[in-house]
Design a protein around this motif. Structure first.
Motif, PDB file in Angstrom:
ATOM      1  N   MET A  56      49.480  94.224 116.198  1.00  0.00           N
ATOM      2  CA  MET A  56      48.048  94.169 116.485  1.00  0.00           C
ATOM      3  C   MET A  56      47.448  95.548 116.322  1.00  0.00           C
ATOM      4  SD  MET A  56      48.109  91.630 119.801  1.00  0.00           S
ATOM      5  CE  MET A  56      48.787  92.883 120.878  1.00  0.00           C
ATOM      6  N   ASN A  57      46.554  95.695 115.366  1.00  0.00           N
ATOM      7  CA  ASN A  57      45.879  96.964 115.099  1.00  0.00           C
ATOM      8  C   ASN A  57      44.387  96.838 115.374  1.00  0.00           C
ATOM      9  OD1 ASN A  57      48.362  98.005 114.160  1.00  0.00           O
ATOM     10  ND2 ASN A  57      47.926  97.338 112.073  1.00  0.00           N
ATOM     11  N   ALA A  58      43.731  97.966 115.471  1.00  0.00           N
ATOM     12  CA  ALA A  58      42.277  97.996 115.688  1.00  0.00           C
ATOM     13  C   ALA A  58      41.879  97.089 116.846  1.00  0.00           C
ATOM     14  CB  ALA A  58      41.541  97.614 114.404  1.00  0.00           C
ATOM     15  N   LEU A  59      42.586  97.223 117.953  1.00  0.00           N
ATOM     16  CA  LEU A  59      42.360  96.332 119.085  1.00  0.00           C
ATOM     17  C   LEU A  59      40.985  96.528 119.698  1.00  0.00           C
ATOM     18  CD1 LEU A  59      45.933  96.450 120.566  1.00  0.00           C
ATOM     19  CD2 LEU A  59      44.698  94.354 119.975  1.00  0.00           C
ATOM     20  N   ARG A  60      40.442  95.427 120.173  1.00  0.00           N
ATOM     21  CA  ARG A  60      39.106  95.411 120.772  1.00  0.00           C
ATOM     22  C   ARG A  60      39.203  94.900 122.212  1.00  0.00           C
ATOM     23  NH1 ARG A  60      36.851  91.751 115.760  1.00  0.00           N
ATOM     24  NH2 ARG A  60      37.004  93.339 114.107  1.00  0.00           N
ATOM     25  N   PRO A  61      38.247  95.216 123.053  1.00  0.00           N
ATOM     26  CA  PRO A  61      38.276  94.682 124.418  1.00  0.00           C
ATOM     27  C   PRO A  61      38.362  93.158 124.457  1.00  0.00           C
ATOM     28  CG  PRO A  61      36.687  96.455 124.263  1.00  0.00           C
ATOM     29  CD  PRO A  61      37.165  96.197 122.859  1.00  0.00           C
ATOM     30  N   GLU A  62      37.777  92.494 123.491  1.00  0.00           N
ATOM     31  CA  GLU A  62      37.819  91.024 123.479  1.00  0.00           C
ATOM     32  C   GLU A  62      39.193  90.465 123.095  1.00  0.00           C
ATOM     33  OE1 GLU A  62      35.666  92.985 121.846  1.00  0.00           O
ATOM     34  OE2 GLU A  62      35.209  92.210 119.819  1.00  0.00           O
ATOM     35  N   ASP A  63      40.121  91.330 122.721  1.00  0.00           N
ATOM     36  CA  ASP A  63      41.501  90.898 122.485  1.00  0.00           C
ATOM     37  C   ASP A  63      42.301  90.825 123.788  1.00  0.00           C
ATOM     38  OD1 ASP A  63      41.457  92.933 119.543  1.00  0.00           O
ATOM     39  OD2 ASP A  63      41.290  90.736 119.625  1.00  0.00           O
TER      40      ASP A  63
END
Length: 125
Positions: A83-90
């Motif tokens: 998982m790259n470029a993780l976002r808070p919605e992940d």
């Protein structure tokens, strides 16, 4: 006894990366369809990705396409989710699952026979 054990979750800042692992025991996970799902608090379980029984094809939800990659290591009987470029919605509990009956993979959780216990991923600054 079929078992799936996830690991690799944790706390990461937005834009960071994590690699989740799903180790199979009691059967050959890498000879079967494997999928990743996630469930955030107060939300329904969401399909994330899957890989076909022979590893020939991979599929991703629109929300993670281009950022997440599913792979497998036959020697380790393990499936991974990079998982790259993780976002808070992940942020969610991530589950791996396996379908012992199909060749192609599904985004329907009801198609999967066994599930792991889940691993928490939190994306926050």
């Amino acid at each position: 006894q079929v078992q799936l054990v996830e690991s690799g979750g944790g706390l990461v800042q937005p834009g960071g990366s994590l690699r989740l692992s799903c180790a199979g025991s009691g059967f050959t996970l890498t000879a079967h369809v494997a999928g990743w799902f996630r469930q955030a608090p107060g939300k329904e379980r969401e399909w994330v990705s899957c890989i076909t029984y022979n590893g020939g094809s991979t599929y991703y939800s629109d929300s993670v396409k281009g950022r997440f990659t599913i792979t497998r290591d036959i020697a380790k009987n393990t499936v991974y989710l990079q998982m790259n470029a993780l976002r808070p919605e992940d942020t969610a509990v991530y589950y791996c699952a396996t379908d012992l009956r199909s060749f192609g993979c599904s985004n329907n959780g009801g198609s999967y026979d066994y599930w792991g216990q889940g691993t928490q991923v939190t994306v926050s600054s």
